[in-house]
Design a protein around this motif. Structure first.
Motif, PDB file in Angstrom:
ATOM      1  N   ILE A   9       1.629  -2.294   1.949  1.00 46.14           N
ATOM      2  CA  ILE A   9       1.419  -1.647   0.652  1.00 46.14           C
ATOM      3  C   ILE A   9       2.384  -0.466   0.626  1.00 46.14           C
ATOM      4  O   ILE A   9       2.324   0.429   1.464  1.00 46.14           O
ATOM      5  CB  ILE A   9      -0.051  -1.209   0.465  1.00 46.14           C
ATOM      6  CG1 ILE A   9      -0.967  -2.448   0.558  1.00 46.14           C
ATOM      7  CG2 ILE A   9      -0.226  -0.487  -0.877  1.00 46.14           C
ATOM      8  CD1 ILE A   9      -2.456  -2.139   0.438  1.00 46.14           C
ATOM      9  N   LYS A  10       3.332  -0.516  -0.301  1.00 42.16           N
ATOM     10  CA  LYS A  10       4.473   0.400  -0.314  1.00 42.16           C
ATOM     11  C   LYS A  10       4.100   1.785  -0.862  1.00 42.16           C
ATOM     12  O   LYS A  10       3.036   1.955  -1.455  1.00 42.16           O
ATOM     13  CB  LYS A  10       5.612  -0.231  -1.127  1.00 42.16           C
ATOM     14  CG  LYS A  10       6.134  -1.548  -0.505  1.00 42.16           C
ATOM     15  CD  LYS A  10       7.380  -2.026  -1.231  1.00 42.16           C
ATOM     16  CE  LYS A  10       7.905  -3.325  -0.614  1.00 42.16           C
ATOM     17  NZ  LYS A  10       9.188  -3.739  -1.220  1.00 42.16           N
ATOM     18  N   ASP A  12       4.781   3.503  -3.443  1.00 43.53           N
ATOM     19  CA  ASP A  12       4.384   3.634  -4.855  1.00 43.53           C
ATOM     20  C   ASP A  12       2.910   3.300  -5.047  1.00 43.53           C
ATOM     21  O   ASP A  12       2.184   4.017  -5.735  1.00 43.53           O
ATOM     22  CB  ASP A  12       5.265   2.771  -5.765  1.00 43.53           C
ATOM     23  CG  ASP A  12       5.256   1.292  -5.421  1.00 43.53           C
ATOM     24  OD1 ASP A  12       5.260   0.957  -4.217  1.00 43.53           O
ATOM     25  OD2 ASP A  12       5.227   0.452  -6.336  1.00 43.53           O
ATOM     26  N   ALA A  13       2.445   2.227  -4.404  1.00 38.96           N
ATOM     27  CA  ALA A  13       1.055   1.793  -4.573  1.00 38.96           C
ATOM     28  C   ALA A  13       0.090   2.697  -3.808  1.00 38.96           C
ATOM     29  O   ALA A  13      -1.020   2.966  -4.272  1.00 38.96           O
ATOM     30  CB  ALA A  13       0.895   0.332  -4.133  1.00 38.96           C
ATOM     31  N   LYS A  16      -0.369   5.648  -5.928  1.00 37.22           N
ATOM     32  CA  LYS A  16      -1.216   5.326  -7.091  1.00 37.22           C
ATOM     33  C   LYS A  16      -2.683   5.204  -6.739  1.00 37.22           C
ATOM     34  O   LYS A  16      -3.513   4.968  -7.627  1.00 37.22           O
ATOM     35  CB  LYS A  16      -0.776   3.986  -7.681  1.00 37.22           C
ATOM     36  CG  LYS A  16       0.320   4.066  -8.686  1.00 37.22           C
ATOM     37  CD  LYS A  16       0.471   2.704  -9.346  1.00 37.22           C
ATOM     38  CE  LYS A  16       1.576   2.724 -10.360  1.00 37.22           C
ATOM     39  NZ  LYS A  16       1.934   1.330 -10.743  1.00 37.22           N
ATOM     40  N   ILE A  22      -5.952  -3.446  -3.915  1.00 35.81           N
ATOM     41  CA  ILE A  22      -5.093  -4.490  -3.349  1.00 35.81           C
ATOM     42  C   ILE A  22      -5.825  -5.205  -2.207  1.00 35.81           C
ATOM     43  O   ILE A  22      -5.784  -6.441  -2.118  1.00 35.81           O
ATOM     44  CB  ILE A  22      -3.732  -3.898  -2.927  1.00 35.81           C
ATOM     45  CG1 ILE A  22      -2.965  -3.447  -4.188  1.00 35.81           C
ATOM     46  CG2 ILE A  22      -2.916  -4.913  -2.126  1.00 35.81           C
ATOM     47  CD1 ILE A  22      -1.660  -2.701  -3.913  1.00 35.81           C
ATOM     48  N   ARG A 103       2.057  -7.377  -8.189  1.00 37.14           N
ATOM     49  CA  ARG A 103       3.245  -6.697  -8.702  1.00 37.14           C
ATOM     50  C   ARG A 103       3.208  -6.552 -10.218  1.00 37.14           C
ATOM     51  O   ARG A 103       3.615  -5.517 -10.761  1.00 37.14           O
ATOM     52  CB  ARG A 103       4.509  -7.416  -8.233  1.00 37.14           C
ATOM     53  CG  ARG A 103       4.835  -7.087  -6.769  1.00 37.14           C
ATOM     54  CD  ARG A 103       5.814  -8.029  -6.181  1.00 37.14           C
ATOM     55  NE  ARG A 103       6.284  -7.632  -4.855  1.00 37.14           N
ATOM     56  CZ  ARG A 103       6.857  -8.467  -3.993  1.00 37.14           C
ATOM     57  NH1 ARG A 103       7.032  -9.740  -4.319  1.00 37.14           N
ATOM     58  NH2 ARG A 103       7.248  -8.027  -2.814  1.00 37.14           N
ATOM     59  N   PHE A 106       0.544  -3.621 -10.669  1.00 41.67           N
ATOM     60  CA  PHE A 106       0.683  -2.298 -10.052  1.00 41.67           C
ATOM     61  C   PHE A 106       2.119  -1.814  -9.870  1.00 41.67           C
ATOM     62  O   PHE A 106       2.328  -0.672  -9.483  1.00 41.67           O
ATOM     63  CB  PHE A 106      -0.009  -2.282  -8.679  1.00 41.67           C
ATOM     64  CG  PHE A 106      -1.483  -2.589  -8.728  1.00 41.67           C
ATOM     65  CD1 PHE A 106      -2.353  -1.746  -9.406  1.00 41.67           C
ATOM     66  CD2 PHE A 106      -1.996  -3.719  -8.114  1.00 41.67           C
ATOM     67  CE1 PHE A 106      -3.728  -2.025  -9.458  1.00 41.67           C
ATOM     68  CE2 PHE A 106      -3.358  -4.009  -8.154  1.00 41.67           C
ATOM     69  CZ  PHE A 106      -4.223  -3.162  -8.829  1.00 41.67           C
ATOM     70  N   ALA A 107       3.136  -2.664 -10.079  1.00 40.96           N
ATOM     71  CA  ALA A 107       4.500  -2.274  -9.733  1.00 40.96           C
ATOM     72  C   ALA A 107       5.318  -1.893 -10.958  1.00 40.96           C
ATOM     73  O   ALA A 107       5.055  -2.355 -12.069  1.00 40.96           O
ATOM     74  CB  ALA A 107       5.190  -3.406  -8.987  1.00 40.96           C
ATOM     75  N   GLU A 108       6.320  -1.040 -10.708  1.00 39.78           N
ATOM     76  CA  GLU A 108       7.142  -0.503 -11.792  1.00 39.78           C
ATOM     77  C   GLU A 108       8.535  -1.114 -11.831  1.00 39.78           C
ATOM     78  O   GLU A 108       9.143  -1.218 -12.890  1.00 39.78           O
ATOM     79  CB  GLU A 108       7.311   1.008 -11.618  1.00 39.78           C
ATOM     80  CG  GLU A 108       6.005   1.797 -11.530  1.00 39.78           C
ATOM     81  CD  GLU A 108       5.084   1.544 -12.713  1.00 39.78           C
ATOM     82  OE1 GLU A 108       5.590   1.260 -13.816  1.00 39.78           O
ATOM     83  OE2 GLU A 108       3.853   1.606 -12.504  1.00 39.78           O
ATOM     84  N   ASN A 113       8.017  -1.927  -5.816  1.00 44.21           N
ATOM     85  CA  ASN A 113       7.313  -3.157  -6.220  1.00 44.21           C
ATOM     86  C   ASN A 113       5.992  -3.363  -5.479  1.00 44.21           C
ATOM     87  O   ASN A 113       5.552  -4.498  -5.291  1.00 44.21           O
ATOM     88  CB  ASN A 113       8.244  -4.376  -6.133  1.00 44.21           C
ATOM     89  CG  ASN A 113       8.645  -4.715  -4.707  1.00 44.21           C
ATOM     90  OD1 ASN A 113       8.413  -3.932  -3.788  1.00 44.21           O
ATOM     91  ND2 ASN A 113       9.224  -5.890  -4.518  1.00 44.21           N
ATOM     92  N   ALA A 114       5.382  -2.268  -5.078  1.00 47.14           N
ATOM     93  CA  ALA A 114       3.978  -2.209  -4.610  1.00 47.14           C
ATOM     94  C   ALA A 114       3.681  -2.821  -3.245  1.00 47.14           C
ATOM     95  O   ALA A 114       2.912  -2.257  -2.477  1.00 47.14           O
ATOM     96  CB  ALA A 114       3.019  -2.782  -5.654  1.00 47.14           C
TER      97      ALA A 114
END
Ligand code: CMP
Length: 140
Positions: A9-10, A12-13, A16, A22, A103, A106-108, A113-114
């Motif tokens: 889980i990257k 960005d996530a 958030k 997830i 993705r 939750f991804a931008e 990309n989460a």
């Protein structure tokens, strides 16, 4: 077959605050978290993990993004875990990811990309051993 796959889980996530959401998707799909750790990757660790992409134009941005904040790293186990996790994640580019995938929800962007997930049995074994060297990993 029962497989294991490496999931990240990257940053960005994690930022958030959707680790739990997830994880719920993994669990809902029958994937079990069998090892997990939170880490703030160094440039060296991120560069080694993504060494296959070293020559790609996005490598520098990828390493800089993956070291921008903490990540949650887990080994998932279950029936067809590698493909199942990739289905749950959706396409690498969230704009192309199917509705209802991690993705898409939750991804931008293609960089933020989460989630990451192993793409094949061979890479799964290498990636699991990279982050969880104590685990006994057998190709069969
Ligand atoms: P991941 O599954 O973690 O593997 C490599 C990452 O590089 C990928 O997700 C994307 O976040 C990132 N990336 C950025 N640009 C590209 C691209 N053009 N093709 C593939 N991956 C890319």
């Amino acid at each position: 077959a029962i497989e294991r796959t490496l999931s990240i889980i990257k940053p960005d996530a994690v930022a958030k605050n959707v680790i739990g959401q997830i994880y719920a998707r993994f669990e809902g799909a029958g994937l079990k978290v069998i090892a997990a750790k939170m880490a703030h990757l160094s440039e060296r660790e991120a560069g080694e993990f993504y060494a296959v992409h070293k020559e790609r134009p996005f490598f520098k941005d990828l390493v800089s993004f993956m070291t921008s904040g903490p990540v949650m790293i887990q080994c998932l186990e279950g029936e067809g875990a590698i493909a199942k996790n990739r289905e749950l994640m959706g396409a690498t580019d969230p704009k192309k990811a199917d509705k209802g995938t991690i993705r898409a929800d939750f991804a931008e962007s293609i960089d933020a990309n989460a989630v990451h997930g192993s793409d094949a049995a061979e890479t799964a074994a290498v990636e699991i051993a990279f982050f969880f060297p104590g685990m006994n990993v057998y190709s069969r």
